[in-house]
Design an enzyme around this catalytic site. Structure first.
Site, mmCIF file in Angstrom:
data_model
loop_
_atom_site.group_PDB
_atom_site.id
_atom_site.type_symbol
_atom_site.label_atom_id
_atom_site.label_comp_id
_atom_site.label_asym_id
_atom_site.label_seq_id
_atom_site.Cartn_x
_atom_site.Cartn_y
_atom_site.Cartn_z
ATOM 1 N N ASN A 137 0.816 -1.236 0.000
ATOM 2 C CA ASN A 137 0.000 0.000 0.000
ATOM 3 C C ASN A 137 0.842 1.275 0.000
ATOM 4 O OD1 ASN A 137 0.718 -0.689 2.627
ATOM 5 N ND2 ASN A 137 -1.140 0.156 3.541
ATOM 6 N N LYS A 189 11.727 -8.583 2.366
ATOM 7 C CA LYS A 189 10.883 -8.991 1.242
ATOM 8 C C LYS A 189 9.821 -7.918 1.108
ATOM 9 C CE LYS A 189 7.164 -11.215 0.867
ATOM 10 N NZ LYS A 189 6.580 -10.257 -0.115
ATOM 11 N N ALA A 190 10.012 -7.067 0.121
ATOM 12 C CA ALA A 190 8.986 -6.051 -0.123
ATOM 13 C C ALA A 190 7.908 -6.696 -0.992
ATOM 14 C CB ALA A 190 9.600 -4.832 -0.788
ATOM 15 N N GLY A 194 1.151 -6.079 7.548
ATOM 16 C CA GLY A 194 0.216 -6.702 6.614
ATOM 17 C C GLY A 194 -1.030 -7.142 7.347
ATOM 18 N N SER A 195 -1.672 -8.176 6.838
ATOM 19 C CA SER A 195 -2.966 -8.564 7.402
ATOM 20 C C SER A 195 -2.783 -9.352 8.697
ATOM 21 C CB SER A 195 -3.746 -9.397 6.384
ATOM 22 O OG SER A 195 -3.002 -10.540 6.028
ATOM 23 N N GLU A 197 2.797 -5.158 12.727
ATOM 24 C CA GLU A 197 1.871 -4.047 12.459
ATOM 25 C C GLU A 197 0.776 -4.613 11.571
ATOM 26 O OE1 GLU A 197 2.199 -1.387 13.973
ATOM 27 O OE2 GLU A 197 4.317 -1.003 14.297
ATOM 28 N N CYS A 247 -3.886 1.166 6.779
ATOM 29 C CA CYS A 247 -4.345 0.438 7.977
ATOM 30 C C CYS A 247 -4.997 1.372 8.985
ATOM 31 C CB CYS A 247 -3.198 -0.342 8.596
ATOM 32 S SG CYS A 247 -1.738 0.658 8.848
ATOM 33 N N GLU A 297 -12.153 -5.578 7.917
ATOM 34 C CA GLU A 297 -11.494 -4.364 7.437
ATOM 35 C C GLU A 297 -11.665 -4.272 5.922
ATOM 36 O OE1 GLU A 297 -7.232 -4.587 7.619
ATOM 37 O OE2 GLU A 297 -7.031 -2.416 7.724
HETATM 38 P P1 NAD Z 1 -2.648 -10.889 2.162
HETATM 39 O O1 NAD Z 1 -3.108 -11.213 3.530
HETATM 40 O O2 NAD Z 1 -2.520 -11.988 1.167
HETATM 41 O O3 NAD Z 1 -1.224 -10.170 2.177
HETATM 42 C C1 NAD Z 1 -0.912 -9.090 3.026
HETATM 43 C C2 NAD Z 1 0.596 -8.868 2.917
HETATM 44 O O4 NAD Z 1 1.274 -9.993 3.470
HETATM 45 C C3 NAD Z 1 1.111 -8.770 1.476
HETATM 46 O O5 NAD Z 1 2.123 -7.799 1.438
HETATM 47 C C4 NAD Z 1 1.683 -10.165 1.181
HETATM 48 O O6 NAD Z 1 2.763 -10.136 0.258
HETATM 49 C C5 NAD Z 1 2.157 -10.607 2.520
HETATM 50 N N1 NAD Z 1 2.083 -12.049 2.733
HETATM 51 C C6 NAD Z 1 1.038 -12.865 2.450
HETATM 52 N N2 NAD Z 1 1.312 -14.135 2.808
HETATM 53 C C7 NAD Z 1 2.562 -14.122 3.328
HETATM 54 C C8 NAD Z 1 3.416 -15.112 3.887
HETATM 55 N N3 NAD Z 1 3.038 -16.406 4.019
HETATM 56 N N4 NAD Z 1 4.648 -14.728 4.314
HETATM 57 C C9 NAD Z 1 5.053 -13.451 4.220
HETATM 58 N N5 NAD Z 1 4.284 -12.461 3.713
HETATM 59 C C10 NAD Z 1 3.065 -12.792 3.280
HETATM 60 O O7 NAD Z 1 -3.650 -9.812 1.631
HETATM 61 P P2 NAD Z 1 -3.601 -8.803 0.428
HETATM 62 O O8 NAD Z 1 -4.769 -9.077 -0.446
HETATM 63 O O9 NAD Z 1 -2.267 -8.650 -0.214
HETATM 64 O O10 NAD Z 1 -3.863 -7.494 1.268
HETATM 65 C C11 NAD Z 1 -5.117 -7.260 1.836
HETATM 66 C C12 NAD Z 1 -5.103 -7.332 3.324
HETATM 67 O O11 NAD Z 1 -3.808 -7.102 3.839
HETATM 68 C C13 NAD Z 1 -5.973 -6.224 3.846
HETATM 69 O O12 NAD Z 1 -7.189 -6.732 4.268
HETATM 70 C C14 NAD Z 1 -5.207 -5.595 4.970
HETATM 71 O O13 NAD Z 1 -5.709 -5.993 6.220
HETATM 72 C C15 NAD Z 1 -3.832 -6.165 4.881
HETATM 73 N N6 NAD Z 1 -2.811 -5.152 4.638
HETATM 74 C C16 NAD Z 1 -2.453 -4.402 5.685
HETATM 75 C C17 NAD Z 1 -1.502 -3.435 5.516
HETATM 76 C C18 NAD Z 1 -1.097 -2.571 6.665
HETATM 77 O O14 NAD Z 1 -0.556 -1.513 6.437
HETATM 78 N N7 NAD Z 1 -1.305 -3.006 7.896
HETATM 79 C C19 NAD Z 1 -0.932 -3.239 4.278
HETATM 80 C C20 NAD Z 1 -1.322 -4.041 3.203
HETATM 81 C C21 NAD Z 1 -2.263 -5.029 3.406
#
Ligand code: NAD
Length: 488
Positions: A150, A173-174, A226-227, A248, A282, A379
């Site tokens: 994001n 890992k970005a 992330g999530s 976070e 977030c 969310e």
């Molecule tokens: P997702 O849950 O698949 O991925 C979220 C993030 O985690 C991505 O960057 C992805 O590359 C990473 N990820 C996924 N599986 C992983 C693993 N096994 N190991 C390491 N990294 C992994 O969801 P998405 O569709 O990419 O994003 C949507 C959801 O992610 C949203 O609902 C939101 O809650 C969350 N999100 C949160 C933030 C934040 O700033 N807190 C940022 C981006 C996404």
């Protein structure tokens, strides 16, 4: 056409390609803009070996020198902002102005943490004569960092800043969807003279990379944004290796609008803020709980302004809101809005995807949304706002705290008594009053409950990247086992 960089991995201060690649798409056009090399075991082993060597050099580099290199990289990012911003817009979709601000924000994280690098004080603990207890903070070691899509530059910046300022090395890992932001940071550090191996940037299959790196003995901290579901998975993996985590995670930010503020002005401001980054933040304000007296004026002002938000390609200067980042977000918005509608919510504006290429979705205002609608608990991470009336502050606080999230929360009020109650009763890591800004470099940022734990930024942001070591020093050789320094 604006330039988008050649995508590469960055290991041991060298740019690398691999034969396996993934496409990177522009969410405004759905066109492929680059091919991203994928790191497999061989590249990850190289990154681990490099990070180990890098850690040995960097952790023994004087904090003042570390700070100088970080500040140099931050100043290069600022200088290059105008060139960097279009690539962020192309891979993520956000308007160019927001991409430029993101480069500045990323630079601020580096600048703040560079200062903190020189203030990682230890303690000398009062003790008996002839005994000295000293507590020092040491860099934790190699960090495995995971940054989301994001904020392609400022999210990686948070993790890299914390690690490097503390004397750690990092393998980051970005996000595969938005790799250029992190690459610009790596280039700035290369040009600023960072020793080899301190910063390593990899991309690939997220589960494969986290599954390989996290169990490694050499990895001493897992830092993830992330999530919540992925955060829990990575935390479980780290627990098996007894490795600490900095998490976070998701939020579902409540906004409590009291009846003593200008409801119309608050509504307009909230609509503009909701559109920021297409709601993919977030801390994005999402659940608006509005005092009954102010409800109609607030909802109307919000929906009128939201309906006017100009959607388009972020490279077009007239655009106020770009697309969402990928097709998954469109599907998520459609599902949540359909469910809310079916359960009786009113759709004040938006709710229909425009008929054009690109992952566009309008700012959507849902009103009088029943508690059993999915969007009240899940969310949205997109441009959806919920506006519900509340009978008073008790009702608003109960509803705000009802979810398992606790990242950002907001209140609009001029009453000191209301602020005092919100301060004491809201369950969140960050509470903002009369502003929808939730996170700046100089204050700690993080969540409670399922929004994660640990803090980034502020005076305590580097603590997670360090471990304390206690040194007990008796001036004379101890001749009999007594409590240190105390005469029997
Ligand atoms: P997702 O849950 O698949 O991925 C979220 C993030 O985690 C991505 O960057 C992805 O590359 C990473 N990820 C996924 N599986 C992983 C693993 N096994 N190991 C390491 N990294 C992994 O969801 P998405 O569709 O990419 O994003 C949507 C959801 O992610 C949203 O609902 C939101 O809650 C969350 N999100 C949160 C933030 C934040 O700033 N807190 C940022 C981006 C996404």
């Amino acid at each position: 056409m604006t330039d988008y960089p050649d995508l590469k991995l960055f290991i041991d201060n060298r740019w690398r390609t691999t034969s396996d690649t993934l496409p990177v798409l522009n969410p405004a056009t759905e066109a492929e803009i680059g091919r991203l090399p994928i790191a497999r075991k061989a590249e990850l082993d190289d990154a681990l070996a490099a990070a180990e060597r890098g850690f040995r050099v960097w952790s023994r580099t004087a904090p003042r020198i570390r700070a100088q290199i970080i500040l140099k990289a931050a100043s290069l990012l600022r200088e290059r902002g105008a060139q960097i911003a279009p690539s962020i817009t192309m891979e993520n979709g956000k308007p160019l102005m927001q991409a430029k601000l993101e480069v500045i924000r990323g630079s601020e994280f580096f600048e703040w943490d560079a200062g903190e690098a020189q203030r990682l004080y230890g303690q000398v603990v009062p003790s008996a004569p002839g005994v000295r207890y000293t507590v020092i903070r040491e860099a934790a070691g190699i960090v495995a960092g995971f940054a989301p899509w994001n904020f392609p530059l400022s999210q990686p910046a948070r993790k890299i800043a914390g690690a490097l300022a503390s004397g750690c090395s990092i393998i980051l890992k970005a996000a595969e969807e938005t790799p250029a932001g992190a690459m610009h940071i790596a280039q700035a550090f290369l040009d600023a003279g960072l020793p080899a191996g301190v910063l390593n940037l990899v991309f690939g299959d997220p589960a494969e990379i986290s599954g390989y790196l996290i169990p490694q003995d050499r990895v001493r901290l897992v830092a993830f944004t992330g999530s919540t579901s992925v955060g829990i998975h990575l935390t479980e993996m780290a627990a098996r290796a007894m490795t600490p985590v900095l998490m976070e995670l998701g939020g579902h930010a409540p906004v409590i609008v009291c009846d003593d503020v200008d409801a119309q002005a608050a509504g307009v401001m909230s609509a503009v803020r909701k559109a920021r980054n297409s709601g993919q933040v977030c801390t994005s304000p999402t659940r608006f709980f509005v005092a009954e007296k102010s409800y109609a004026a607030f909802a109307k002002a919000f929906a009128d302004r939201a309906a006017q938000v100009r959607i388009g390609n972020g490279l077009d200067s007239a655009t106020e809101m770009g697309p969402v980042a990928n097709a998954r977000r469109i599907a998520a918005m459609e599902t949540l809005v359909e469910d809310a509608r079916a359960k009786g919510a009113k759709v004040l504006c938006g709710g229909v995807r425009p008929n054009q290429p690109g992952y566009f979705y309008p700012v959507t205002v849902l009103a009088e949304v029943p508690d059993d609608a999915r969007v009240m608990r899940e969310e949205p991470f997109g441009p959806i706002a919920i506006i519900n009336p509340v009978s008073g502050l008790d009702d608003a606080i109960t509803r705000a705290n009802a979810l398992p999230f606790g990242l950002a929360a907001y209140g609009f009020t001029h009453s000191a008594a209301n602020v005092d109650r919100l301060t004491n009763e809201i369950e969140a890591g960050n509470l903002s009053i009369n502003t929808l800004e939730a996170s700046v470099a100089e204050v700690p940022f993080g969540g409670v409950k399922y929004s994660g734990h640990g803090r980034e930024g502020g005076a305590e942001g580097l603590h997670h990247y360090t471990v304390t070591k206690t040194i007990s020093h008796r001036m004379e050789l101890e001749t009999e086992p007594t409590v240190a320094g105390a005469k029997p």
